[in-house]
Write a protein that holds these residues in place. Structure first.
Motif, short mmCIF file in Angstrom:
data_model
loop_
_atom_site.label_atom_id
_atom_site.label_comp_id
_atom_site.label_asym_id
_atom_site.label_seq_id
_atom_site.Cartn_x
_atom_site.Cartn_y
_atom_site.Cartn_z
N ARG A 433 0.82 -1.21 0.00
CA ARG A 433 0.00 0.00 0.00
C ARG A 433 0.86 1.26 0.00
O ARG A 433 0.67 2.16 0.81
CB ARG A 433 -0.98 0.00 1.17
N PHE A 434 1.87 1.27 -0.88
CA PHE A 434 2.70 2.45 -1.16
C PHE A 434 3.67 2.80 -0.02
O PHE A 434 4.21 3.90 0.01
CB PHE A 434 1.83 3.67 -1.48
N LYS A 435 3.91 1.86 0.91
CA LYS A 435 4.79 2.15 2.04
C LYS A 435 5.83 1.04 2.20
O LYS A 435 5.49 -0.15 2.18
CB LYS A 435 3.98 2.28 3.34
N PHE A 436 7.10 1.45 2.38
CA PHE A 436 8.16 0.47 2.66
C PHE A 436 9.32 1.16 3.35
O PHE A 436 9.34 2.39 3.50
CB PHE A 436 8.62 -0.24 1.38
N GLU A 437 10.30 0.36 3.80
CA GLU A 437 11.46 0.87 4.51
C GLU A 437 12.46 1.45 3.52
O GLU A 437 13.18 0.72 2.85
CB GLU A 437 12.13 -0.25 5.33
N PRO A 510 9.31 -11.26 8.47
CA PRO A 510 8.29 -11.53 9.50
C PRO A 510 7.89 -10.28 10.28
O PRO A 510 6.85 -10.28 10.96
CB PRO A 510 8.98 -12.55 10.41
N GLU A 511 8.70 -9.21 10.16
CA GLU A 511 8.36 -7.97 10.86
C GLU A 511 7.14 -7.28 10.26
O GLU A 511 6.52 -6.42 10.88
CB GLU A 511 9.55 -6.99 10.81
N LEU A 512 6.80 -7.65 9.02
CA LEU A 512 5.65 -7.05 8.36
C LEU A 512 4.36 -7.70 8.83
O LEU A 512 4.24 -8.93 8.84
CB LEU A 512 5.77 -7.18 6.83
N LYS A 513 3.43 -6.90 9.26
CA LYS A 513 2.15 -7.40 9.75
C LYS A 513 1.02 -6.76 8.94
O LYS A 513 1.16 -5.64 8.47
CB LYS A 513 1.95 -7.05 11.24
N GLY A 514 -0.07 -7.48 8.79
CA GLY A 514 -1.22 -6.90 8.11
C GLY A 514 -1.90 -7.88 7.19
O GLY A 514 -1.75 -9.10 7.31
N SER A 515 -2.65 -7.36 6.22
CA SER A 515 -3.41 -8.17 5.28
C SER A 515 -3.69 -7.35 4.04
O SER A 515 -3.85 -6.13 4.11
CB SER A 515 -4.73 -8.62 5.92
N ILE A 516 -3.74 -8.02 2.91
CA ILE A 516 -4.06 -7.29 1.67
C ILE A 516 -5.51 -6.82 1.67
O ILE A 516 -5.88 -5.95 0.89
CB ILE A 516 -3.80 -8.15 0.42
N PHE A 517 -6.34 -7.38 2.58
CA PHE A 517 -7.74 -7.02 2.62
C PHE A 517 -7.99 -5.80 3.51
O PHE A 517 -9.11 -5.29 3.57
CB PHE A 517 -8.58 -8.21 3.10
N GLU A 519 -5.13 -2.86 5.30
CA GLU A 519 -4.24 -1.76 4.96
C GLU A 519 -2.90 -2.24 4.43
O GLU A 519 -1.92 -1.49 4.42
CB GLU A 519 -4.02 -0.87 6.19
N GLY A 520 -2.85 -3.48 3.96
CA GLY A 520 -1.61 -4.00 3.42
C GLY A 520 -0.66 -4.44 4.52
O GLY A 520 -1.00 -4.47 5.71
N TYR A 521 0.58 -4.76 4.14
CA TYR A 521 1.60 -5.23 5.06
C TYR A 521 2.60 -4.11 5.35
O TYR A 521 3.10 -3.46 4.44
CB TYR A 521 2.34 -6.43 4.48
N ALA A 522 2.89 -3.91 6.62
CA ALA A 522 3.85 -2.86 7.00
C ALA A 522 4.52 -3.25 8.31
O ALA A 522 3.94 -3.93 9.15
CB ALA A 522 3.16 -1.51 7.15
N SER A 523 5.76 -2.81 8.49
CA SER A 523 6.48 -3.04 9.73
C SER A 523 6.16 -1.93 10.73
O SER A 523 5.60 -0.88 10.37
CB SER A 523 7.99 -3.06 9.47
N ARG A 524 6.56 -2.14 11.97
CA ARG A 524 6.35 -1.13 13.01
C ARG A 524 7.09 0.15 12.67
O ARG A 524 6.59 1.26 12.87
CB ARG A 524 6.83 -1.69 14.36
N GLU A 525 8.31 0.00 12.12
CA GLU A 525 9.10 1.18 11.78
C GLU A 525 8.44 2.01 10.68
O GLU A 525 8.45 3.24 10.72
CB GLU A 525 10.51 0.78 11.34
#
Length: 538
Positions: A433-437, A510-517, A519-525
């Motif tokens: 969802r347009f967000k990454f490290e 494994p730090e990425l949490k979430g679901s495509i259904f 807000e997508g997958y994103a880490s805490r950082e």
């Protein structure tokens, strides 16, 4: 070495502009970071919408755009079909183009860096090489077009148009006609034009920004547009402005063959700018905002529509008057226009194509090759590799016939780029969802290392999809291949998304949490970076 605190501390997010910047460099990462790849600081992102509209104007108005728009009539499609499919194909490719451009505008990084998030920090070399090799193919085609224009001038000045006319009378009416009519002159000229381009690149390398050449590059598109309008005006005049006759040309193919041709022409038009759908972050990393890059690119399909109207109407007029569908503007001007005007137009097309070839088909691919082996390759050596690959590919042989241009070139590489872009778009827009490290694209041991620097999901997806597209023994292969970009793009999403969510993310991220259904997958950082400014304001 990983610097976990940098994921938040070295990144600034400006929520008002929706842009992220990196405040720290990583010179110790010799293969992944340098000052050119470092994200553009937000203060230097100042390209407005007009800049992107101007870029597209300079890229759209070229000879291959006219040829592609006109070639639909050669395949038996009607006038309205050909015009509609040019516009529709470019509207479709605009969607992944703007999504890919979003990454460049948000993070300020070029395409090779952005691609690391999907293919791995080292695996990203693979799609960049695909882009570069296709660019090299276009380099050869544009050089062929320059040769065509020069030999057209030769035929006019030596009063040898009857030789060309004899080939057209036999049904040979394509960019291949001039090379058949004057083979020795043609291929000697082709070699000389290659040598002249090499000399220019050596003594006046483009990255050193010669003002004169860049100013001419800006004038190239208006000059080509002027040439297109002159062609249209003259041939419509020859047809006595018979708009009704031109627009009444109906499809010559029917039934299932009509729909196969319809979708093949649609996919070819999507593939035509598929390289730019991948490459646009190289430009949008300097965007003032997402609004600027989006609004600036929206005119592109309408520019192609203008070219389609001019090209298809002119080809239709020629077909009405001379009973042959000539989709090559250089052949048409050489054979049928008044000699002085034809020489002027061919000279214009030659010079403008030269400018486009230097900037559009040399700079980017040369950087792709040079950045793969930075210790061995200078930019000029990268440019030489572009030229060598273009000669080996011989893509001009595909351009020399309507079938070759559509099937052997556009639809063939459309399948490759469709799968590459499917991985990119589904990863960036759906999974993340347009967000990454941002920091990790420069870390050899970061979260985009995956398996030894490559993302297995991307490579497995690419292998499966392109096997389906290109294996001739697959059932209904002709239908699949005629839809090469659309099928490869959609299939890539269907294969890549479950591979990522069920295997790669749990194992390597494994730090990425979430679901495509949701807000997508994103880490805490990542969540901290994008929520930081709002939290401070509260």
């Amino acid at each position: 070495m990983v610097y976990p605190t940098d994921r938040v501390e070295a990144v600034n997010y400006n929520s008002k502009r929706g842009q992220v910047e990196l405040t720290k460099g990583y010179p110790e990462e010799k293969f992944l970071w340098n000052v050119d790849f470092h994200p553009t600081p937000i203060r230097k992102r100042n390209w407005d919408w007009y800049t992107y509209a101007a870029i597209w104007f300079s890229m759209a108005f070229i000879v291959p755009s006219w040829s592609l728009a006109s070639v639909g009539l050669s395949f038996g499609l009607g006038t309205l079909d050909s015009i509609l499919l040019v516009f529709l194909g470019n509207v479709i490719v605009l969607i992944p183009m703007i999504i890919q451009s979003h990454g460049g505008a948000r993070y300020g990084v070029p395409e090779p860096v952005l691609t690391r998030t999907r293919w791995g920090v080292y695996g990203a070399i693979f799609p960049s090489w695909i882009r570069a090799i296709i660019g090299a193919g276009w380099w050869g085609i544009e050089t062929y077009i320059m040769t065509e224009a020069a030999v057209g001038i030769y035929a006019i000045l030596t009063h040898k148009l009857s030789v060309i006319g004899s080939y057209v009378a036999k049904g040979v009416a394509s960019p291949y006609t001039l090379s058949l009519a004057f083979p020795q002159v043609f291929w000697i000229t082709f070699t000389l034009i290659i040598m002249l381009q090499i000399l220019l690149l050596y003594f006046s390398p483009v990255p050193e920004a010669q003002p004169a050449l860049k100013w001419f590059a800006r004038l190239a598109a208006p000059l080509v547009l002027l040439g297109f309008v002159i062609l249209w005006y003259n041939f419509m005049g020859i047809s006595h402005w018979n708009f009704g006759g031109v627009f009444s040309i109906r499809p010559a193919v029917t039934g299932i063959n009509y729909w196969i041709m319809w979708f093949a022409f649609l996919n070819a038009n999507i593939a035509y700018w598929a390289t730019m759908a991948l490459s646009m972050p190289d430009y949008t990393r300097f965007a003032k905002s997402q609004f600027a890059q989006t609004i600036g690119q929206i005119p592109m399909p309408f520019m192609m529509l203008v070219i389609a109207l001019l090209g298809v109407m002119t080809t239709g007029a020629i077909e009405q008057v001379y009973h042959v569908a000539i989709w090559d503007p250089i052949l048409a001007s050489t054979l049928y226009l008044q000699p002085t005007l034809a020489v002027l137009l061919n000279a214009l097309f030659l010079l403008a194509t030269f400018s486009v070839n230097v900037f559009a088909n040399t700079v980017g691919p040369a950087y792709d090759f040079a950045n793969t082996f930075p210790r061995k390759f200078t930019w000029f050596r990268g440019a030489l590799l572009v030229i060598a690959i273009s000669i080996i590919l011989g893509a001009w042989t595909f351009y020399s016939s309507a079938y070759g241009y559509l099937y052997n070139w556009l639809l063939t590489y459309g399948g490759l780029l469709g799968s590459v872009e499917g991985v990119i778009i589904f990863d960036y827009a759906l999974i993340r969802r347009f967000k990454f490290e941002l920091t990790d694209v420069f870390w050899s041991r970061g979260r985009f290392r995956y398996w030894r620097g490559i993302n297995p999901a991307a490579f497995i997806t690419f292998a499966i999809v392109d096997f389906i597209i290109y294996a001739p023994f697959i059932p209904y292969h002709s239908i699949i291949f005629s839809n090469s970009w659309l099928i490869s793009f959609l299939l890539s999403g269907l294969i890549y998304v479950p591979l990522m969510t069920q295997w790669i993310i749990p194992r390597y991220q494994p730090e990425l949490k979430g679901s495509i259904f949701r807000e997508g997958y994103a880490s805490r950082e990542v969540s901290m970076v994008f929520n930081n400014e709002e939290n401070v304001k509260r």
